[in-house]
Design a protein around this motif. Structure first.
Motif, PDB file in Angstrom:
ATOM      1  N   ARG A 136      34.094 -36.568  44.221  1.00 32.62           N
ATOM      2  CA  ARG A 136      34.393 -36.823  45.398  1.00 32.62           C
ATOM      3  C   ARG A 136      33.897 -35.501  46.267  1.00 32.62           C
ATOM      4  O   ARG A 136      33.248 -35.815  47.356  1.00 32.62           O
ATOM      5  CB  ARG A 136      35.768 -37.111  45.933  1.00 32.62           C
ATOM      6  CG  ARG A 136      36.199 -38.459  45.411  1.00 32.62           C
ATOM      7  CD  ARG A 136      37.438 -39.017  46.125  1.00 32.62           C
ATOM      8  NE  ARG A 136      38.570 -38.073  45.889  1.00 32.62           N
ATOM      9  CZ  ARG A 136      39.604 -38.444  44.969  1.00 32.62           C
ATOM     10  NH1 ARG A 136      39.576 -39.578  44.477  1.00 32.62           N
ATOM     11  NH2 ARG A 136      40.772 -37.685  44.557  1.00 32.62           N
ATOM     12  N   ALA A 153      38.195 -37.678  50.950  1.00 36.82           N
ATOM     13  CA  ALA A 153      39.015 -39.085  51.055  1.00 36.82           C
ATOM     14  C   ALA A 153      38.316 -40.199  51.474  1.00 36.82           C
ATOM     15  O   ALA A 153      38.505 -41.335  50.849  1.00 36.82           O
ATOM     16  CB  ALA A 153      40.323 -38.792  52.084  1.00 36.82           C
ATOM     17  N   SER A 207      37.236 -42.160  47.965  1.00 34.38           N
ATOM     18  CA  SER A 207      38.342 -42.863  47.161  1.00 34.38           C
ATOM     19  C   SER A 207      38.472 -44.196  47.526  1.00 34.38           C
ATOM     20  O   SER A 207      38.850 -44.506  48.841  1.00 34.38           O
ATOM     21  CB  SER A 207      39.737 -41.949  47.186  1.00 34.38           C
ATOM     22  OG  SER A 207      40.770 -42.860  46.780  1.00 34.38           O
ATOM     23  N   SER A 255      42.017 -44.521  49.265  1.00 34.37           N
ATOM     24  CA  SER A 255      42.380 -43.995  50.482  1.00 34.37           C
ATOM     25  C   SER A 255      41.423 -44.521  51.557  1.00 34.37           C
ATOM     26  O   SER A 255      41.284 -45.557  51.647  1.00 34.37           O
ATOM     27  CB  SER A 255      41.966 -42.367  49.818  1.00 34.37           C
ATOM     28  OG  SER A 255      42.465 -41.912  51.082  1.00 34.37           O
ATOM     29  N   GLU A 256      40.898 -43.381  52.098  1.00 31.06           N
ATOM     30  CA  GLU A 256      40.160 -43.928  53.523  1.00 31.06           C
ATOM     31  C   GLU A 256      38.558 -44.648  53.311  1.00 31.06           C
ATOM     32  O   GLU A 256      38.387 -45.385  54.320  1.00 31.06           O
ATOM     33  CB  GLU A 256      39.746 -42.878  54.244  1.00 31.06           C
ATOM     34  CG  GLU A 256      41.031 -41.873  54.829  1.00 31.06           C
ATOM     35  CD  GLU A 256      40.684 -40.760  55.620  1.00 31.06           C
ATOM     36  OE1 GLU A 256      39.583 -40.576  55.892  1.00 31.06           O
ATOM     37  OE2 GLU A 256      41.770 -39.743  55.854  1.00 31.06           O
TER      38      GLU A 256
END
Length: 796
Positions: free
Chosen positions: A571, A583, A586, A589-590
């Motif tokens: 990432r 983020a 992911s 996540s976002e």
């Protein structure tokens, strides 16, 4: 109708019924299976073999057993089905000739602290009835002897309708339970070690708090430092009694802190709620490490660890209380039960004695009924599940076993083989997923899957007899008669780990020097005290990396990249290349696709019918938002990287534009343990037991430590994979590490530099060192059960 005609009709009817002697599978496509078609003979012992990840469990458990269970569930009403687990129909064209499947898998027993060997096998239920009928003094019903039932009483007014009028009456009720009120039936009480929470020589502003997330400047820290209840610049050891109470134990209080209305609460209750109430497995690694350091478990002082109330312990039969009975070794308890002659409870005594004798017969006589179910190994848990089937009168049933020899000494494997053959000889179909040549040898029919693992597997390489398998030239056939040779020269130890007076569980004051700088194997029959010696006496500290048998857990959102920590450097590499935050990359996540929340599929719940998973139309199963996929690293987007096998990803991150040393190191370790074929984004729920074991090994290989402690690393491994594991252990030792392995596999014993053999038996017949020395000396002496089996294995 003439007699002759009637006889002919009967013959035709009988032959038609008797013709269903095969389980036919056609076009099975579960997980990695590629249109597999097999015909399995009924009332025979069939062994399914192949490398770890070749599709054995997909065929046996996810196709044959799953469809059998689903069809049985469908015989119940929709109302009853709504309370049962919903099962989807396996992806298969034809399944014929199925019978009722009884699955005996390796799933660990629930780790609930109130679950014991006695409660999961109904032995406790029978004991409770026995003590409620014969125990003196008589204290009540079976509930009075149950540590899962609390004693409660109450009184109050109830409204009863009589003759059209509502009348109020006073009622009282009471239930006498056997639960210890102090530990609530757990046997242990937890306490927080306050010395691990803070350094009392420092002040709050000086960084006294040592709890993760309570660093100076953060809100958790400001809650205490700016509360006005304590002096934040004064060392904690100089606090007044009132300040210390407010700091550690104060009840939740609403107050204004730093100009914001907040709830202040003492440090200890706050940590109990925020950390100790959560599942330890779900915690982040640094928080889990803190909890393991800060929480101490001590035996409950009120019930002395028996979980039972004083009243339950006071009722006895021939001087034995139910707590004494549950603490006995099961083989001894069986003798005690047989010595009771009470005609009034004769059927109960017979049933209890049969259950206890089944434990002894299956090689678990060394356990006690009060042993927590969560502490059993995978092999022990599987055998405990077998107990209820041993005396069953059912025939024409399909028994499905998942590596029943896991955790068994070669001596115990012979006993397990006898049990499998006995189940078959009663007229049952026995299907066994297994790697051990000793079990493959007793099969009537063998199905070998492969040729490789993952995408390279999923086809039937051989189907037939054991002799046919040997001649077939498949990977299993070639390795079936493999025998590791004893090493001509063994490494010299660089030091020793001294253990003195070890008494954990059944150990009898054991004194032993475990050599360092070599490959040391600790062996002995199941229950002899191996794990007690190694895990009880070699604490996982600063220089020790301990890899036990606990299974790795993961939801369908978890994958090898998230479990190993590989996704973090990936990432960061994407974020650096695109100039955005990590983020975004992911799927949890976002960057998650908004339509499926990053799952890649959309689940539709259909109540009592199996839910349907459909590929998300928005992201086409890629799990990420379209805008995230525009960011590339060396020409690949994040979904393409997660679709790579480990071997390809190792090259990708090893050099060139995508070079990421942190990711490359993790990928190298995964390739070293033989997982080069796994894709980075494959859900953990689809991995086999052997693949999970190796993934765990790869993750811990990166831990810094001089001593590696491995508990049965060969569990779930094919004969060919064991050879690769031995090479890995050699590389660890040659790099200057000390490796201690608890193991039963003869190939690992033969490869060792030093062997410590425990025994001579299990439970109170074990717990002693019966041999220390090189494998060659053990084979030459043949003084122990291990020595005899190892000598036979190497052909000495």
């Amino acid at each position: 109708m003439s007699t002759a005609t009637r006889t002919d009709t009967q013959t035709v009817a009988l032959s038609a019924a008797d013709s269903h002697d095969l389980i036919r599978v056609h076009g099975a496509r579960e997980n990695n299976l590629k249109d597999v078609s097999v015909e399995i003979p009924k009332r025979r012992l069939t062994v399914f073999t192949g490398v770890s990840g070749s599709g054995k469990s997909s065929l046996v458990f996810d196709t044959i057993a799953a469809e059998s269970q689903r069809m049985i569930n469908e015989t119940y009403s929709a109302f009853v089905q709504s309370f049962m687990p919903t099962l989807a129909r396996p992806d298969v064209d034809v399944l014929e000739g199925l019978t009722t499947a009884i699955i005996v898998d390796q799933q660990r027993m629930g780790a609930d602290p109130r679950s014991t060997v006695g409660t999961v096998t109904d032995a406790n239920a029978m004991l409770r009835i026995l003590f409620s009928r014969l125990g003196q003094p008589h204290i009540g019903s079976p509930k009075a002897f149950s540590f899962n039932v609390a004693s409660i009483s109450g009184a109050g007014a109830v409204t009863v309708e009589r003759g059209g009028k509502k009348v109020k009456e006073r009622r009282e009720f009471s239930i006498t339970g056997g639960m210890c009120p102090r530990c609530e039936g757990r046997g242990t009480v937890t306490d927080l070690d306050v010395t691990r929470l803070y350094d009392d020589t420092k002040s709050l502003n000086g960084g006294a708090l040592e709890v993760p997330g309570y660093k100076a400047g953060g809100w958790n820290h400001r809650l205490y430092a700016e509360s006005g209840l304590v002096d934040a610049d004064k060392p904690i050891r100089e606090y007044t009694e009132r300040e210390l109470h407010d700091f550690l134990h104060r009840e939740p209080t609403r107050m204004k802190i730093a100009g914001i209305n907040m709830t202040y609460e003492g440090l200890i209750p706050r940590i109990r709620k925020s950390m100790l109430a959560k599942d330890k497995e779900a915690m982040q690694p640094h928080i889990r490490a803190f909890v393991e350091r800060a929480v101490t478990f001590t035996v409950c002082p009120e019930c002395d660890g028996t979980r039972l109330s004083a009243a339950a312990r006071s009722s006895k039969i021939d001087g034995i209380s139910i707590a004494d009975a549950c603490a006995m070794q099961i083989s001894d308890l069986a003798e005690w039960v047989r010595g009771l002659h009470e005609p009034s409870v004769a059927p109960l005594l017979a049933s209890l004695a049969h259950t206890l004798d089944s434990f002894v017969e299956i090689g678990l006589g060394y356990l006690s009924l009060d042993r927590p179910a969560g502490t059993l190994s995978g092999g022990e848990a599987q055998r405990v599940k077998m107990v209820r089937h041993l005396g069953s009168s059912l025939t024409d049933v399909t028994y499905v076993f998942d590596e029943p020899t896991t955790g068994l000494h070669p001596h115990d494997i012979q006993r397990m083989n006898t049990l499998l053959l006995r189940l078959r000889d009663k007229g049952n179909t026995v299907l066994v997923v297994e790697h051990k040549p000793e079990v493959i040898a007793i099969a009537d029919h063998v199905v070998d899957l492969g040729p490789g693992a993952g995408a390279a597997g999923g086809t039937v390489c051989f189907e037939g007899s054991v002799d046919g398998l040997r001649a077939a030239g498949t990977l299993t056939g070639r390795h079936l008669d493999d025998r590791a040779r004893l090493k001509e020269t063994v490494r010299k130890p660089s030091g020793a780990l001294e253990i003195r007076g070890a008494t954990t569980h059944n150990l009898r004051g054991v004194d032993v020097d475990i050599p360092l700088g070599v490959l040391c194997v600790v062996t002995g029959v199941a229950g002899s005290g191996k794990s007690s010696l190694v895990h009880g006496s070699v604490p996982a500290g600063a220089d020790v990396v301990s890899i036990d048998q606990s299974p790795i857990r993961g939801s369908r959102r978890s994958n090898p990249a998230t479990y190993t920590g590989l996704l973090d450097p990936i990432r960061k590499a994407f974020a650096k290349a695109g100039g955005v935050k990590p983020a975004l990359f992911s799927a949890n996540s976002e960057g998650a696709c908004p339509a499926c929340n990053g799952a890649g599929v959309v689940y539709t719940d259909l109540a009592m019918m199996a839910g349907v998973a459909t590929t998300c139309e928005e992201c086409e199963g890629k799990r990420f938002e379209a805008s995230v996929l525009e960011y590339k690293l060396a020409g690949r987007d994040i979904s393409e990287v997660l679709a790579m096998p480990v071997s390809e990803a190792e090259e990708f991150f090893g050099a060139g534009e995508a070079r990421t040393p942190a990711a490359h190191r993790i990928l190298q370790r995964m390739a070293e343990v033989g997982l080069g074929y796994l894709t980075l984004g494959q859900p953990l729920t689809t991995l086999s037991g052997g693949e999970r074991q190796r993934l765990k090994l790869a993750t811990h290989m990166g831990d810094k430590g001089g001593i590696y402690v491995l508990d049965e690393p060969t569990a779930g491994l094919h004969l060919a994979d064991v050879r690769q594991l031995l090479g890995l252990l050699d590389r660890l030792v040659d790099s200057g590490k000390s490796v201690i392995v608890v193991e039963h596999h003869q190939a690992v014993m033969a490869h060792a530099d030093w062997i410590i053999d425990l025994g001579p038996g299990a439970g109170h017949d074990g717990g002693r060192i019966v041999f220390e020395g090189t494998p060659a000396d053990l084979v030459a002496a043949r003084s122990t059960l291990t020595g005899e089996h190892l000598a036979e294995y190497v052909g000495a």
